[in-house]
Design a protein around this motif. Sequence first.
Motif, PDB file in Angstrom:
ATOM      1  N   TRP A  36       0.853  -1.178   0.000  1.00 25.81           N
ATOM      2  CA  TRP A  36       0.000   0.000   0.000  1.00 25.81           C
ATOM      3  C   TRP A  36       0.896   1.237   0.000  1.00 25.81           C
ATOM      4  O   TRP A  36       1.894   1.288   0.738  1.00 25.81           O
ATOM      5  CB  TRP A  36      -0.890   0.040   1.246  1.00 25.81           C
ATOM      6  N   ARG A  38       0.414   5.769  -0.377  1.00 27.28           N
ATOM      7  CA  ARG A  38      -0.567   6.846  -0.303  1.00 27.28           C
ATOM      8  C   ARG A  38       0.042   8.123  -0.842  1.00 27.28           C
ATOM      9  O   ARG A  38       1.255   8.292  -0.843  1.00 27.28           O
ATOM     10  CB  ARG A  38      -1.055   7.046   1.132  1.00 27.28           C
ATOM     11  N   ARG A  45       4.293  10.337  -3.604  1.00 25.94           N
ATOM     12  CA  ARG A  45       3.685   9.079  -3.195  1.00 25.94           C
ATOM     13  C   ARG A  45       4.547   8.464  -2.097  1.00 25.94           C
ATOM     14  O   ARG A  45       5.776   8.400  -2.227  1.00 25.94           O
ATOM     15  CB  ARG A  45       3.562   8.139  -4.388  1.00 25.94           C
ATOM     16  N   ASP A  89      -3.278  11.343   7.942  1.00 27.65           N
ATOM     17  CA  ASP A  89      -3.420  10.126   7.142  1.00 27.65           C
ATOM     18  C   ASP A  89      -4.272  10.366   5.896  1.00 27.65           C
ATOM     19  O   ASP A  89      -4.401   9.463   5.052  1.00 27.65           O
ATOM     20  CB  ASP A  89      -4.051   9.005   7.969  1.00 27.65           C
ATOM     21  N   TYR A  93      -5.144   6.330  -1.318  1.00 24.54           N
ATOM     22  CA  TYR A  93      -4.407   5.113  -1.014  1.00 24.54           C
ATOM     23  C   TYR A  93      -4.431   4.187  -2.232  1.00 24.54           C
ATOM     24  O   TYR A  93      -5.495   3.930  -2.805  1.00 24.54           O
ATOM     25  CB  TYR A  93      -5.003   4.418   0.203  1.00 24.54           C
ATOM     26  N   GLY A 116      -6.745   3.714  -6.924  1.00 24.28           N
ATOM     27  CA  GLY A 116      -6.717   4.482  -5.694  1.00 24.28           C
ATOM     28  C   GLY A 116      -8.090   4.649  -5.065  1.00 24.28           C
ATOM     29  O   GLY A 116      -9.119   4.604  -5.739  1.00 24.28           O
TER      30      GLY A 116
END
Length: 123
Positions: A36, A38, A45, A89, A93, A116
Amino acid sequence: QVQLVESGGGLVQAGGSLRLSCAASGRTFSSYSMAWFRQAPGKEREFVASIWSGGHTYHAASVKGRFTISRDNAKNTLYLQMNSLKPEDTAVYYCATTPRAGLLTAASSYGYWGQGTQVTVSS
């Protein structure tokens, strides 16, 4: 070819939880490395977590203890359980995979990407 489709994103309050899923189809193998990443607006990224054969995992320091990566090889699905979410956060993602072995953290190591899913954490 490999196709990846993420789901499970959304809007959540700080301190809340979400579970992201990534369904893989096409030529996928349990030995593939998966990860993963994000990307927040205006930022590069960023690696979040990776998983390899045998269930070996590696999590970025920024999410360790809060996020958990896992996979179900029978379902060809990758997961990211996210707990104690913080506003920082907030990002899109992405899941990614590669036939290469190992706990890979560089985006350039992965050749297949999903479209995403947006995660937004409000304060």
